[in-house]
Motif scaffolding. Structure first.
Motif, PDB file in Angstrom:
ATOM      1  N   ASN A 153     -11.840 -44.561  68.091  1.00 16.11           N
ATOM      2  CA  ASN A 153     -12.503 -44.778  66.700  1.00 16.11           C
ATOM      3  C   ASN A 153     -12.627 -46.181  66.543  1.00 16.11           C
ATOM      4  OD1 ASN A 153     -12.910 -41.452  66.361  1.00 16.11           O
ATOM      5  ND2 ASN A 153     -10.954 -41.947  65.318  1.00 16.11           N
ATOM      6  N   CYS A 154     -12.387 -47.069  67.169  1.00 15.71           N
ATOM      7  CA  CYS A 154     -12.916 -48.034  66.767  1.00 15.71           C
ATOM      8  C   CYS A 154     -13.862 -49.299  67.534  1.00 15.71           C
ATOM      9  CB  CYS A 154     -11.829 -48.817  66.317  1.00 15.71           C
ATOM     10  SG  CYS A 154     -10.488 -49.667  67.809  1.00 15.71           S
ATOM     11  N   ASP A 155     -14.529 -48.842  68.635  1.00 19.43           N
ATOM     12  CA  ASP A 155     -15.020 -49.142  69.653  1.00 19.43           C
ATOM     13  C   ASP A 155     -15.819 -49.562  69.250  1.00 19.43           C
ATOM     14  OD1 ASP A 155     -14.390 -47.741  70.762  1.00 19.43           O
ATOM     15  OD2 ASP A 155     -15.072 -45.963  71.782  1.00 19.43           O
ATOM     16  N   SER A 156     -16.965 -49.793  68.015  1.00 19.18           N
ATOM     17  CA  SER A 156     -17.794 -50.565  67.419  1.00 19.18           C
ATOM     18  C   SER A 156     -17.209 -51.916  66.691  1.00 19.18           C
ATOM     19  CB  SER A 156     -18.590 -50.107  65.649  1.00 19.18           C
ATOM     20  OG  SER A 156     -18.042 -49.428  65.365  1.00 19.18           O
ATOM     21  N   LYS A 157     -15.965 -52.410  65.694  1.00 16.57           N
ATOM     22  CA  LYS A 157     -15.412 -52.654  65.162  1.00 16.57           C
ATOM     23  C   LYS A 157     -14.739 -53.782  66.402  1.00 16.57           C
ATOM     24  CE  LYS A 157     -13.947 -51.515  61.281  1.00 16.57           C
ATOM     25  NZ  LYS A 157     -13.546 -50.533  60.247  1.00 16.57           N
ATOM     26  N   LEU A 158     -14.419 -53.046  67.178  1.00 21.67           N
ATOM     27  CA  LEU A 158     -14.053 -54.046  68.692  1.00 21.67           C
ATOM     28  C   LEU A 158     -15.353 -54.729  69.973  1.00 21.67           C
ATOM     29  CD1 LEU A 158     -11.140 -54.120  69.746  1.00 21.67           C
ATOM     30  CD2 LEU A 158     -11.679 -52.304  71.247  1.00 21.67           C
ATOM     31  N   ALA A 159     -16.275 -53.565  69.596  1.00 18.89           N
ATOM     32  CA  ALA A 159     -17.378 -54.199  70.108  1.00 18.89           C
ATOM     33  C   ALA A 159     -17.926 -55.556  69.523  1.00 18.89           C
ATOM     34  CB  ALA A 159     -18.807 -53.635  70.444  1.00 18.89           C
ATOM     35  N   SER A 160     -17.203 -55.937  68.016  1.00 21.10           N
ATOM     36  CA  SER A 160     -18.003 -57.339  67.284  1.00 21.10           C
ATOM     37  C   SER A 160     -17.313 -58.196  67.944  1.00 21.10           C
ATOM     38  CB  SER A 160     -17.531 -56.934  65.923  1.00 21.10           C
ATOM     39  OG  SER A 160     -16.206 -56.391  65.834  1.00 21.10           O
ATOM     40  N   TYR A 161     -16.172 -58.021  69.331  1.00 19.53           N
ATOM     41  CA  TYR A 161     -15.043 -59.315  68.950  1.00 19.53           C
ATOM     42  C   TYR A 161     -15.890 -59.443  70.898  1.00 19.53           C
ATOM     43  CZ  TYR A 161     -11.933 -59.068  65.852  1.00 19.53           C
ATOM     44  OH  TYR A 161     -11.249 -58.633  64.232  1.00 19.53           O
ATOM     45  N   GLY A 162     -16.434 -58.401  71.171  1.00 17.67           N
ATOM     46  CA  GLY A 162     -17.509 -58.879  72.521  1.00 17.67           C
ATOM     47  C   GLY A 162     -16.705 -57.949  73.567  1.00 17.67           C
ATOM     48  N   ALA A 163     -17.787 -57.832  75.015  1.00 16.77           N
ATOM     49  CA  ALA A 163     -17.132 -56.994  76.106  1.00 16.77           C
ATOM     50  C   ALA A 163     -15.513 -57.129  76.708  1.00 16.77           C
ATOM     51  CB  ALA A 163     -17.830 -57.242  77.193  1.00 16.77           C
ATOM     52  N   ASP A 164     -14.818 -58.039  76.681  1.00 17.95           N
ATOM     53  CA  ASP A 164     -13.856 -58.446  77.034  1.00 17.95           C
ATOM     54  C   ASP A 164     -12.621 -58.513  76.253  1.00 17.95           C
ATOM     55  OD1 ASP A 164     -13.918 -61.050  75.623  1.00 17.95           O
ATOM     56  OD2 ASP A 164     -12.084 -61.764  77.454  1.00 17.95           O
ATOM     57  N   ALA A 165     -13.045 -57.327  75.057  1.00 21.72           N
ATOM     58  CA  ALA A 165     -12.068 -57.864  74.014  1.00 21.72           C
ATOM     59  C   ALA A 165     -10.907 -56.811  73.925  1.00 21.72           C
ATOM     60  CB  ALA A 165     -12.751 -57.799  72.394  1.00 21.72           C
ATOM     61  N   HIS A 166      -9.513 -56.218  73.995  1.00 20.47           N
ATOM     62  CA  HIS A 166      -9.163 -55.649  74.198  1.00 20.47           C
ATOM     63  C   HIS A 166      -8.031 -54.928  72.865  1.00 20.47           C
ATOM     64  CE1 HIS A 166      -9.972 -55.103  78.226  1.00 20.47           C
ATOM     65  NE2 HIS A 166      -9.941 -56.146  78.728  1.00 20.47           N
ATOM     66  N   LEU A 167      -7.998 -53.615  72.840  1.00 19.91           N
ATOM     67  CA  LEU A 167      -7.013 -53.059  71.661  1.00 19.91           C
ATOM     68  C   LEU A 167      -5.286 -53.558  72.191  1.00 19.91           C
ATOM     69  CD1 LEU A 167      -6.417 -53.376  68.339  1.00 19.91           C
ATOM     70  CD2 LEU A 167      -7.091 -50.294  69.366  1.00 19.91           C
ATOM     71  N   MET A 168      -4.494 -53.829  71.659  1.00 16.53           N
ATOM     72  CA  MET A 168      -3.135 -54.433  72.509  1.00 16.53           C
ATOM     73  C   MET A 168      -2.134 -54.032  71.436  1.00 16.53           C
ATOM     74  SD  MET A 168      -3.483 -57.202  75.439  1.00 16.53           S
ATOM     75  CE  MET A 168      -2.208 -56.479  76.630  1.00 16.53           C
ATOM     76  N   ARG A 169      -0.554 -53.659  71.751  1.00 17.24           N
ATOM     77  CA  ARG A 169      -0.423 -53.600  71.050  1.00 17.24           C
ATOM     78  C   ARG A 169       1.291 -54.034  70.936  1.00 17.24           C
ATOM     79  NH1 ARG A 169       1.402 -47.046  68.544  1.00 17.24           N
ATOM     80  NH2 ARG A 169       0.511 -46.797  71.114  1.00 17.24           N
ATOM     81  N   ARG A 170       2.723 -53.919  70.330  1.00 13.77           N
ATOM     82  CA  ARG A 170       4.118 -53.923  71.168  1.00 13.77           C
ATOM     83  C   ARG A 170       4.559 -53.541  70.060  1.00 13.77           C
ATOM     84  NH1 ARG A 170       7.907 -59.467  72.550  1.00 13.77           N
ATOM     85  NH2 ARG A 170       9.115 -58.457  71.306  1.00 13.77           N
ATOM     86  N   LEU A 171       4.902 -52.072  71.128  1.00 15.23           N
ATOM     87  CA  LEU A 171       6.065 -51.459  70.174  1.00 15.23           C
ATOM     88  C   LEU A 171       7.435 -52.350  69.427  1.00 15.23           C
ATOM     89  CD1 LEU A 171       5.473 -48.187  71.879  1.00 15.23           C
ATOM     90  CD2 LEU A 171       4.911 -48.749  69.645  1.00 15.23           C
TER      91      LEU A 171
END
Ligand SMILES: CC(C)(COP(=O)(O)OP(=O)(O)OC[C@H]1O[C@@H](n2cnc3c(N)ncnc32)[C@H](O)[C@@H]1OP(=O)(O)O)[C@@H](O)C(=O)NCCC(=O)NCCS
Length: 173
Positions: A153-171
């Motif tokens: 559900n955040c593809d369009s927002k992530l796309a605003s950062y360009g093709a090599d953008a990755h959502l990452m998390r540290r638990l």
């Protein structure tokens, strides 16, 4: 003390102030030319969560910055977008940007400030840190304990950062 540890000790992160924003703008334009953000975006983050905004001093000059704040998990703000406010019930501690000028890199200052952000997120009782990794920074964030997470559900927002953008998390345990 190793040369690397000495460099870290010599580096100095301090609280960001409104007067620092012009330098932050200059560093952002130099380090992130492909991800332009308005002065107002940084100014709003600083106003909303000053505790998460710091600058790195080397030789009396600002050589880097970090901007971070509590946020919704899996809903990264679009690039160059104002937040409007912070969530009352945040679900993650979001690292909006960590950027060092080339000469300031490799001293461990970035790892050091990430450790401080982890401590701050724990103090806020947040269960994770998250971010959008750009600029080929995924290996750095992996070293800091982050892993890719599904970007539902955040593809369009992530796309605003360009093709090599990755959502990452540290638990945080
Ligand atoms: C990403 C950035 C903040 C890292 O700063 P740094 O000063 O190199 O980080 P550190 O010196 O604390 O390095 C920590 C470790 O990560 C490693 N590392 C740093 N950048 C790396 C990269 N791009 N790929 C692989 N490893 C990397 C270092 O070698 C070091 O490893 P070690 O602990 O085994 O010696 C810096 O390169 C930068 O400002 N880049 C441009 C802006 C950017 O892309 N920011 C991230 C946006 S999401």
């Amino acid at each position: 003390m190793s040369a690397r540890q000495a460099n870290v000790a010599g580096s100095n992160w301090r609280a960001m102030t409104v007067d620092d924003l012009a330098s932050v703008d200059v560093i952002a334009a130099r380090v992130h030319p492909s991800y332009p953000e308005d002065h107002a975006v940084f100014a709003e983050r600083l106003r909303l969560h000053a505790t998460g905004c710091r600058v790195l001093m080397t030789g009396g000059e600002i050589a880097g910055y970090v901007i971070s704040h509590p946020w919704h998990l899996g809903e990264p703000p679009a690039l160059n977008a104002l937040l409007g406010g912070l969530p009352e019930a945040a679900a993650t501690y979001y690292v909006h940007d960590l950027a060092l000028l080339p000469d300031a890199r490799g001293s461990g200052a970035a790892s050091w400030i990430v450790a401080q952000l982890v401590r701050h997120a724990r103090d806020l009782n947040l269960p994770s840190l998250s971010l959008v990794a750009v600029n080929g920074s995924t290996p750095f964030w992996t070293k800091q304990g982050f892993a890719a997470m599904a970007a539902e559900n955040c593809d369009s927002k992530l796309a605003s950062y360009g093709a090599d953008a990755h959502l990452m998390r540290r638990l945080l345990s």
